[in-house]
Design a protein around this motif. Structure first.
Motif, PDB file in Angstrom:
ATOM      1  N   LYS A   5      16.457  16.840  -3.979  1.00 54.22           N
ATOM      2  CA  LYS A   5      16.694  16.197  -5.272  1.00 54.22           C
ATOM      3  C   LYS A   5      15.375  15.931  -5.976  1.00 54.22           C
ATOM      4  O   LYS A   5      14.448  15.364  -5.385  1.00 54.22           O
ATOM      5  CB  LYS A   5      17.458  14.892  -5.070  1.00 54.22           C
ATOM      6  N   LYS A   6      15.322  16.327  -7.242  1.00 55.87           N
ATOM      7  CA  LYS A   6      14.150  16.042  -8.070  1.00 55.87           C
ATOM      8  C   LYS A   6      14.324  14.667  -8.698  1.00 55.87           C
ATOM      9  O   LYS A   6      15.258  14.432  -9.447  1.00 55.87           O
ATOM     10  CB  LYS A   6      13.993  17.107  -9.152  1.00 55.87           C
ATOM     11  N   MET A   7      13.431  13.750  -8.390  1.00 53.03           N
ATOM     12  CA  MET A   7      13.610  12.361  -8.782  1.00 53.03           C
ATOM     13  C   MET A   7      13.473  12.143 -10.294  1.00 53.03           C
ATOM     14  O   MET A   7      14.050  11.211 -10.841  1.00 53.03           O
ATOM     15  CB  MET A   7      12.606  11.475  -8.044  1.00 53.03           C
ATOM     16  N   SER A   8      12.750  12.989 -10.982  1.00 53.90           N
ATOM     17  CA  SER A   8      12.524  12.772 -12.411  1.00 53.90           C
ATOM     18  C   SER A   8      13.755  13.023 -13.253  1.00 53.90           C
ATOM     19  O   SER A   8      13.936  12.391 -14.308  1.00 53.90           O
ATOM     20  CB  SER A   8      11.378  13.661 -12.903  1.00 53.90           C
ATOM     21  N   ASP A   9      14.627  13.934 -12.818  1.00 57.39           N
ATOM     22  CA  ASP A   9      15.812  14.231 -13.632  1.00 57.39           C
ATOM     23  C   ASP A   9      17.117  14.252 -12.848  1.00 57.39           C
ATOM     24  O   ASP A   9      18.195  14.444 -13.418  1.00 57.39           O
ATOM     25  CB  ASP A   9      15.631  15.555 -14.373  1.00 57.39           C
ATOM     26  N   GLY A  10      17.049  14.044 -11.512  1.00 62.33           N
ATOM     27  CA  GLY A  10      18.263  13.967 -10.703  1.00 62.33           C
ATOM     28  C   GLY A  10      18.869  15.304 -10.330  1.00 62.33           C
ATOM     29  O   GLY A  10      19.898  15.341  -9.632  1.00 62.33           O
ATOM     30  N   THR A  11      18.274  16.413 -10.759  1.00 65.03           N
ATOM     31  CA  THR A  11      18.806  17.722 -10.378  1.00 65.03           C
ATOM     32  C   THR A  11      18.520  17.999  -8.914  1.00 65.03           C
ATOM     33  O   THR A  11      17.576  17.452  -8.332  1.00 65.03           O
ATOM     34  CB  THR A  11      18.201  18.832 -11.241  1.00 65.03           C
ATOM     35  N   SER A  12      19.338  18.852  -8.294  1.00 63.59           N
ATOM     36  CA  SER A  12      19.148  19.155  -6.879  1.00 63.59           C
ATOM     37  C   SER A  12      19.322  20.646  -6.635  1.00 63.59           C
ATOM     38  O   SER A  12      19.948  21.362  -7.435  1.00 63.59           O
ATOM     39  CB  SER A  12      20.113  18.351  -6.011  1.00 63.59           C
TER      40      SER A  12
END
Length: 418
Positions: free
Chosen positions: A395-402
């Motif tokens: 999960k990318k913390m800056s935008d929530g995409t995974s």
């Protein structure tokens, strides 16, 4: 509880990156000017500072940490960096090396004085020293190096002040003029300055007492007493600064606080750090090497206090680069997944990435809170399903995409997406 000694300071984890930034700028500036690092002991024989710094200076008279060691030798914690480097130059026979020899240091120093903003009893200096070059261009290069360093830090609101305090020949005449002038005001001067009047009247110009400052304002100017050689040297330094578009002010009151200085002296000054306005200062010291037992070798350098630089940067809103954060936090749900997370993280570290995982047997929820506090750019949670598939959602913390990524591809994924 044992407290920290007065006048010292701890550098906490959330502040150390600022120190590292300043030190990195110092090293890169030194490298650009061909400077190589030197390291000298924290303590030296006291005689070094008596001969080099000067026994009429405030540093020697009031501020040195001096003690007898178990062998009865007088030892002093170094109050500044130049004397130790000069001692090294003489002792190691570096006058036979390729000259000019250009050196830099980042070192702790110690002075026993009243702690105040930008001045502690233990402080740190970045300094450069150049040995063997007597030309005015050497003076200009050292000033350029200091200016480049401040610019690299992002510091803009300083002014450069320069002066010449001459050589032994013309300074003898000037000292006589000062002694004659100040003798008429001796009863109004502070006790320290009355003592300086007999021993070294030039030191009076460095007094910070208000009543003495009023008297000093009417004192003769050293620039009126420079011999032809010193005047020509100073004129050439100014010409070089002018040609490079360096703005400066000639301040005939600058003498610096150390007796080894000759000819060019300079300071970069700011009004944003209170009474201690000098953030960087230096000058030429052509007689120091011979004073310490070496041959006659010209030298020039500067030093800047790191604590004072940091205070100036904070007070004027200079932005520090953000501290480094983990590229990824890998959480584990049970013993097996924790072991796999541990293996993945250490594999990433071996390849140069900063990665973190749980070391305290926290729940997954607690691990996620910790990952957020570390500022990790990505997070991943490994459980039984991920172990079976040998893949995990990152999960990318800056935008929530995974994105689902195979264990063996995690490094490449992170390198492409950080």
């Amino acid at each position: 509880m044992i407290n920290i000694p007065k006048g010292t300071k701890d550098v906490l984890p959330d502040q150390s990156y600022k120190w590292q930034f300043i030190e990195d700028c110092a090293r890169s500036t030194a490298a650009a000017f061909g400077m190589k690092e030197v390291r000298t002991p924290v303590f030296e024989h006291t005689e070094l500072f008596l001969r080099g710094v000067g026994d009429t200076t405030d540093i020697v008279n009031k501020e040195m940490y001096t003690f007898l060691d178990k062998g009865g030798r007088s030892i002093t914690l170094k109050p500044e960096g130049t004397a130790g480097v000069a001692r090294m130059f003489v002792e190691k026979g570096l006058s036979s090396a390729a000259l000019p020899l250009k050196a830099y240091y980042i070192t702790p120093c110690y002075r026993y004085e009243r702690p105040q903003a930008g001045r502690l009893r233990e402080f740190h200096q970045f300094g450069i020293e150049m040995f063997g070059a007597s030309a005015p261009s050497a003076d200009a290069e050292v000033i350029f190096a200091a200016s480049s360093f401040l610019q690299k830090l992002g510091i803009k609101d300083t002014r450069l002040e320069i002066n010449s305090i001459g050589c032994k020949t013309c300074r003898a005449e000037y000292n006589a003029a000062l002694r004659k002038y100040f003798s008429g005001y001796s009863e109004k001067m502070c006790p320290v300055c009355r003592e300086r009047l007999e021993k070294n009247p030039l030191r009076i110009l460095d007094c910070k007492e208000e009543e003495c400052r009023k008297i000093i304002s009417g004192a003769p100017s050293i620039l009126d007493y420079l011999c032809d050689d010193c005047a020509a040297h100073f004129s050439s330094v100014r010409s070089l600064l002018d040609k490079q578009g360096v703005q400066y002010t000639v301040n005939s009151g600058i003498v610096r606080g150390l007796d080894y200085y000759t000819r060019t002296v300079f300071e970069f000054v700011s009004t944003a750090i209170g009474a201690q306005g000098t953030v960087c200062g230096g000058g030429r010291y052509d007689g120091l090497i011979s004073e310490l037992g070496g041959s006659s070798v010209p030298a020039i350098g500067f030093a800047a206090g790191i604590e004072r630089l940091m205070l100036l940067m904070e007070n004027t809103g200079v932005e520090f680069p953000q501290p480094p954060v983990p590229a990824i936090y890998v959480a584990g749900m049970d013993d097996d997944s924790r072991a796999e997370a541990f293996s993945i993280v250490n594999g990433l570290r071996q390849k140069g990435l900063c990665a973190e995982t749980d070391l305290m047997n926290r729940s997954v929820k607690a691990q996620m809170k910790y990952a957020d506090k570390t500022g990790a750019k990505f997070v991943a949670v490994i459980g039984g399903e991920e172990l079976a598939d040998r893949a995990v959602n990152i999960k990318k913390m800056s935008d929530g995409t995974s994105q689902s990524v195979a264990f063996e591809d995690i490094y490449n994924y992170l390198k492409q997406n950080i």
